[in-house]
Design an enzyme around this catalytic site. Sequence first.
Site, short mmCIF file in Angstrom:
data_model
loop_
_atom_site.label_atom_id
_atom_site.label_comp_id
_atom_site.label_asym_id
_atom_site.label_seq_id
_atom_site.Cartn_x
_atom_site.Cartn_y
_atom_site.Cartn_z
N GLU A 84 -31.08 -27.00 -30.32
CA GLU A 84 -29.64 -26.88 -30.09
C GLU A 84 -29.05 -26.48 -31.44
O GLU A 84 -28.95 -27.31 -32.34
CB GLU A 84 -29.05 -28.22 -29.62
CG GLU A 84 -29.68 -28.79 -28.37
CD GLU A 84 -29.19 -28.09 -27.11
OE1 GLU A 84 -28.18 -27.38 -27.17
OE2 GLU A 84 -29.85 -28.27 -26.07
N CYS B 201 -20.00 -27.58 -32.86
CA CYS B 201 -20.84 -26.41 -32.57
C CYS B 201 -20.22 -25.57 -31.46
O CYS B 201 -20.38 -24.35 -31.44
CB CYS B 201 -22.23 -26.86 -32.16
SG CYS B 201 -22.20 -28.05 -30.80
N GLU C 296 -20.83 -18.66 -38.62
CA GLU C 296 -20.26 -19.95 -38.25
C GLU C 296 -19.60 -20.58 -39.49
O GLU C 296 -20.29 -20.84 -40.48
CB GLU C 296 -21.38 -20.86 -37.74
CG GLU C 296 -20.90 -22.20 -37.27
CD GLU C 296 -22.06 -23.12 -36.83
OE1 GLU C 296 -23.07 -23.17 -37.54
OE2 GLU C 296 -21.93 -23.77 -35.78
P1 NAD Z 1 -28.44 -29.09 -40.58
O1 NAD Z 1 -29.26 -28.03 -39.92
O2 NAD Z 1 -28.20 -28.99 -42.03
O3 NAD Z 1 -29.11 -30.53 -40.34
C1 NAD Z 1 -29.43 -30.99 -39.04
C2 NAD Z 1 -30.51 -32.05 -39.13
O4 NAD Z 1 -31.72 -31.42 -39.58
C3 NAD Z 1 -30.21 -33.15 -40.14
O5 NAD Z 1 -30.65 -34.39 -39.64
C4 NAD Z 1 -31.03 -32.72 -41.33
O6 NAD Z 1 -31.36 -33.80 -42.21
C5 NAD Z 1 -32.26 -32.17 -40.65
N1 NAD Z 1 -33.09 -31.29 -41.47
C6 NAD Z 1 -32.80 -30.71 -42.66
N2 NAD Z 1 -33.87 -29.99 -43.10
C7 NAD Z 1 -34.83 -30.12 -42.16
C8 NAD Z 1 -36.14 -29.61 -42.03
N3 NAD Z 1 -36.70 -28.81 -42.96
N4 NAD Z 1 -36.85 -29.92 -40.93
C9 NAD Z 1 -36.31 -30.71 -39.96
N5 NAD Z 1 -35.06 -31.23 -40.03
C10 NAD Z 1 -34.34 -30.94 -41.13
O7 NAD Z 1 -27.07 -29.17 -39.75
P2 NAD Z 1 -25.76 -29.97 -40.09
O8 NAD Z 1 -25.08 -29.33 -41.25
O9 NAD Z 1 -26.04 -31.42 -40.15
O10 NAD Z 1 -24.93 -29.73 -38.75
C11 NAD Z 1 -24.16 -28.60 -38.51
C12 NAD Z 1 -24.92 -27.59 -37.68
O11 NAD Z 1 -25.38 -28.17 -36.46
C13 NAD Z 1 -24.01 -26.44 -37.26
O12 NAD Z 1 -24.72 -25.24 -37.37
C14 NAD Z 1 -23.70 -26.76 -35.81
O13 NAD Z 1 -23.32 -25.65 -35.03
C15 NAD Z 1 -24.99 -27.34 -35.36
N6 NAD Z 1 -24.80 -28.15 -34.17
C16 NAD Z 1 -25.31 -27.70 -32.98
C17 NAD Z 1 -25.08 -28.41 -31.81
C18 NAD Z 1 -25.61 -27.94 -30.49
O14 NAD Z 1 -25.60 -28.72 -29.53
N7 NAD Z 1 -26.07 -26.71 -30.35
C19 NAD Z 1 -24.36 -29.60 -31.87
C20 NAD Z 1 -23.87 -30.03 -33.09
C21 NAD Z 1 -24.09 -29.30 -34.24
#
Ligand code: NAD
Length: 497
Positions: free
Chosen positions: A263, A297, A395
């Site tokens: 997601e 998102c 975004e």
């Molecule tokens: P992010 O991608 O920076 O982090 C998301 C999660 O991934 C965190 O728990 C982070 O610690 C973890 N992470 C970081 N590096 C990783 C790795 N190498 N391997 C696995 N996990 C890792 O996102 P964010 O800044 O926390 O959130 C914002 C983003 O999330 C935006 O792009 C938003 O659109 C998206 N989002 C999507 C949805 C959806 O349902 N599609 C919902 C909410 C947010």
Amino acid sequence: MMTVTENPQTSTGSAPGRLYIGGQWRDAADGARTDVVNPATGEKITDVARAGIADVDAAVAAARAAFDEGPWPRMSSRERGRILQRAYELMRERTEELALAESIDVGKPISLARAVDVNNAAELFEYYASLGHHNDGAVRETTGNTHAYVKKEPFGVVVAITPFNFPLILSSSKIAPALVAGNTIVHKPASDTPLSALMMAEILSEAGVPDGVFNVVTGPGSTLGDHLVTHPDVDKVAFTGSTAVGARAASLAAQALTPFTAELGGNAANIVFADADLDQAIDTVISAFVFNTGQFCMAGPRLLVERPIYDTVLGILGQAVPQVPFGDPSDPGTVIGPLVSATQREKVAGMVQRAKDAGVTVVTGGEKVDLNGGFFYAPTVLAGLDSDAEVVAEEVFGPVLTVEPFDSEDEAVALANGTAYGLASGIQTSDLAKAHRVAARLQAGITWINGWALMDPSVPFGGVKASGWGREGGPEAMESYQRAHSIVFNLEQRAAQ
Ligand code: NAD
């Protein structure tokens, strides 16, 4: 102003700020801790354990043992549903604590945290508890002399990785369907916003979820993520986060042949036709881009307006947006709070600044706001942009709206689909035939007509294109935590010897 105590044990329930592994609260193996900061003040609220690789191994081992040997996958889904229903009731009882944790952790307006975050998260538990009563397999008609039935089985150990913006809802949208399906879980919340995940560990334990079934590791994805998604004892990864991080994690999981749902990011278009109810459309447009301070998102940051009402809409937005209550998230009247971190605010400010440098029209906002030391950014409306401008195509994840005119349905559809993402979309019109026609052409997992963010636990959402794959919500999410096991009997009778 809400008092944020130094000790969240008193302000956010008894979340102890330690890892939750195998039913025990533990410090990180190396004793490391990370500060948790209140985005509304920039001050430290508390600190939590910072897990390392050894802690991930311990959490996966606990989840593995609970799946392989424990009672959880062997219970009926109806029994698991009853435990989830109890979790729902406990979440309702602890609404104020959960809402406060979410508000001071993410900087969310307290009213939003109560009405949306806690409410929707609790409803996810209630909904999946009810699906536990209807987890039926199927009997299939076969052509041979056989009898075949298909059982739905859990994957096993699920890693649930979530982002910072809706910690409680996004974790619940994984935890509730994965648990009722019979999986065990290692949950890694975003490192900026770990508090509600730790409270959920308490709630699920009190509800009757056996030790080891639900485990929480708090810490940075940059050090834990690769290990979590490639761990040989993990059977499925459910990831929500940015497209870049998700794509990397998906490719690593693919090499380990671990099923992965993604997601990812969004950049939705909100299409306003000239025949829309203008008052309703303006309300929708504003809430779609300021909701959760734009850190959503499925926000609607790209406004497409039919040309006959373009100037009118810009004029109304210029007047109305600065009136939206902005500031202290603890004030029940506040609608727009701070961004989650200084880093997120710098990202938003940089994208708007580059648009300004390129000559964009700033209808309102366009700058940081200095308030109580928090990470505030003024709600911003930009016009006069090219569709390929960075602030339109990428975004932003902040309270920033770009406005573009269109002259035909075809042009509206082309602009709406003209992005790498495809998560949400919206159409504001009084012409229902047009709404159906245009909705069918939009590349998105969900389309709202005459409204925005009309969410229900029974309605799936998810992405196409760079917004990922898989669906959360609805029976679709529960199915994504199950696999079919077909059992086929030979009914041939051997001739008597
Ligand atoms: P992010 O991608 O920076 O982090 C998301 C999660 O991934 C965190 O728990 C982070 O610690 C973890 N992470 C970081 N590096 C990783 C790795 N190498 N391997 C696995 N996990 C890792 O996102 P964010 O800044 O926390 O959130 C914002 C983003 O999330 C935006 O792009 C938003 O659109 C998206 N989002 C999507 C949805 C959806 O349902 N599609 C919902 C909410 C947010």
